[in-house]
Structures are given as C-alpha cells and as structure tokens.
Design an enzyme around this catalytic site. Sequence first.
Site, short mmCIF file in Angstrom:
data_model
loop_
_atom_site.label_atom_id
_atom_site.label_comp_id
_atom_site.label_asym_id
_atom_site.label_seq_id
_atom_site.Cartn_x
_atom_site.Cartn_y
_atom_site.Cartn_z
N CYS A 293 26.58 18.99 53.04
CA CYS A 293 27.09 19.71 51.88
C CYS A 293 26.33 21.01 51.78
O CYS A 293 25.09 21.00 51.68
CB CYS A 293 26.89 18.86 50.63
SG CYS A 293 27.25 19.70 49.07
N CYS B 269 16.81 30.67 40.00
CA CYS B 269 16.54 29.28 39.61
C CYS B 269 15.59 29.18 38.42
O CYS B 269 14.52 29.79 38.41
CB CYS B 269 15.97 28.52 40.80
SG CYS B 269 15.73 26.76 40.47
N CYS C 190 24.22 11.26 47.64
CA CYS C 190 23.85 12.49 48.33
C CYS C 190 22.45 12.87 47.89
O CYS C 190 22.14 12.86 46.69
CB CYS C 190 24.83 13.61 47.99
SG CYS C 190 24.42 15.20 48.75
N CYS D 68 24.43 12.49 43.06
CA CYS D 68 23.63 13.47 43.78
C CYS D 68 22.21 13.44 43.24
O CYS D 68 21.98 13.75 42.08
CB CYS D 68 24.23 14.86 43.62
SG CYS D 68 25.97 14.94 44.10
N CYS E 271 12.92 31.40 44.32
CA CYS E 271 14.34 31.73 44.29
C CYS E 271 14.69 32.39 42.95
O CYS E 271 14.51 31.80 41.88
CB CYS E 271 15.18 30.48 44.48
SG CYS E 271 14.76 29.54 45.98
#
Length: 405
Positions: free
Chosen positions: A202, A72, A142, A109, A69
Amino acid sequence: MELLNALVEKGLRRELPTREEALAVLATSDDGLLDVVAAAGKVRRAWFGRRVKLNYLVNLKSGLCPEDCSYCSQRLGSEAGILKYTWLKPDEAAAAAAAGVAGGAKRVCLVASGRGPTDRDVDRVSRTIEAIKEQNEGVEVCACLGLLSDGQADRLRGAGADAYNHNLNTSEATYGDITTTHTYADRVETVQQAQAAGLSACSGLIAGMGESDEDLVDVVFALRELDPDSVPVNFLIPFEGTPLAKEWNLTPQRCLRILSMVRFVCPDVEVRIAGGREVHLRSMQPLALHLANSIFLGDYLTSEGQAGRADLDMIADAGFEVEGAGEVTLPVHRVDAAAAAGGCGAHASAGCGSPGEGGGCGPCGGHAHGTGHGDAAQPAAAGAARTDLVAVRRRGTGTDLPPNA
C-alpha cells in the site's frame, strides 16, 4: 471529450496514459469537471463495481517522532496539541480494532509513529496482530511502522499481517523539500521489501503541499511503476504547529481532478480517499466515491474524521454498498498474480492507511482530517481556509472515550 474517451478505453485495457493526458486531466476546467468524474467513474465501476471498502486506523504509538516530515503533526518539533502515548498493549489494540470491525471495516491498519521499528517493536506488533486476528475472524491487518530493516517484513507476514503501508507522498524531485531525515529512495526500498515478503503493498501520496501538476503526475506514475495493490490519496490539512500550517491550496474541484487522474493512471488498483477528505472535499465527498473504491471509517491518527454512521449513510445515499468481509477487493487478475507469487493478494484487498506519519505511515494530524464537531460551521467563501473543520482527535485509541466509529 475525445481525451476522456481515450482515457476510459485505456483504463479498461489497463493501459498507462501518457504524461500529457494525465496533466490534461488536472488542467480541465470546473465547467468540464462532471464529465471528467463520469469518465473516471466508468473505469472505477468496471474494476470495482459499486463496492466501497472500509478501513479502520489504530494508532499504536502517537507523537514524539524523530523524523522531520513537514506535513506531520507527530514530527520532530511539532507544536500541534495532539495525543501523545507510547505503545498500546495487544489487548488494548485488539479492543480498538474490534470497534472498527463492528462498524463495518474489513481491514485494520496498525500505525506507529517513528522512523521505523526495532526488532522488539516487530515482536510487539506481531503479538498485536495475533490478538486482533484471534478476536476478529477474517479481518485483514495492514502494518504501517515506517522504514523496514532486513527481515522485518517477513516476520510481520509470518505473524499474520496481510499488507504493509508506506507512502511515497510526493515526487522524487521535491521530496527533499518536505523531509530531510530520510530519502525518497528509502521509502521506495521499504515498499519493495514488503512486496518481496509477499505482503500486499500500500503506497500513496499527499496532495496540497505546494506541489505542481508535474509533481503530482510524477509521483502517481512512480506509484504505477511500483505497482502497489492500494494507493491512498491524502489531502494535506495544514495543522497548526507544523511547517505547512499556512498551505491551504486545495478546493473540492481540485481534489476531484486529482482523484480522477489517479484512477486513470491506476485503473485496477484500490484507490482510497484518505486523510483530508472531510476538510477539502466537504459536501462533495459522495461524488468522490465515483472515483475511489475505499475510505477510512471514523477517526484518523491524530485528528477527528467524519462519524462512522455518517460515512455509512453517505455510502448508501450515493448508491454504493459497503464491501463485505467475504468479498475480494482486487480484480481477479491481480489476485491470481499475487497468488502465483505466493503473496497475500489472494485473500487481501489492498492496502492500508495513507500518508505520512513520521516514518511514513497512515494519515496523521499533519494532514489532519476534521469534521467541525461542536459549534455549527459557517459557510466559507470559495477557496477560503476551512480551519473550522480541523479537530484534534480526543477520543478512541489512547483515551478512555469511545471511538468515533
């Protein structure tokens, strides 16, 4: 003004704007920006009042991701000087989570770099979820672990996870330009697996990667169709050592227009200002609270965020209030729908971290979020790259130093 009045009425009815209306919001002038924010703010307050939900990131495994990616800092081939470490033990992760909860976060998270978890990784994360919930009664958890395999979402929910984060990041048409090691369809499938398992979904986007207005509208409309409970909006920080290091395309005004458009398209969903708010919104952050009802507290995965105390002061000074642990984030109709489907929305608010760790998780250094700690930052000309605000995280999770929460 006729456009904005129509968008407010649609937002109050949960009616989807047209693509032309969404594009018109992004095309508004700086002279009319406050009118746009005021209109979108009416929709935000109608569904969420003046509450701001605080979320806290724990980076369970940092760096060395096999995915490519472009945004990132943990990607394959990244030369960014980020922290790199393997899996935290459950007690280490629980201690990190406790710091965020003490600062006011109601959701933790848990993020891990990588394409996706192995079954052994799911076992490891399940033990971590149990440790966090045992020590922090009522906290929401999460998970953000990348692409899921069959049955893994069910196992995470069985372990006590409330939500799962996996972002679409950009439009389907341009996805192949930023990532080649997995597809847009892979991401959609993972969000749907989380929803099928009863997890609160999400999923959000990253703005500022060189996309067009049409791309932004495409991804937000795709998110509306997926219907996640939470939509994190990340603003790319071009981290040195990544392919997008020179992509400085955002201004505070542009960010506010993007957040306004997302609010109009997703009126009753938790909209979170995620990665990059400190770098791109800068002194305009309080104005963005009129559009979004959720932020991250303190630091991000591989980069520093605004100090937690400063976040709390900003919320109070802007006339908002931190959402309490006993309050339900989502409007009652979404809670009832989730309960009827047997999902977590009956007690969850929505969503977790925002974009794109290698496998598609929470905000990472590829769109880093810095605060310019250290030497005093000098004012920059409008539109100038604010590289002085990008700071690699050197404290908190994975270090011996206390967190910036």
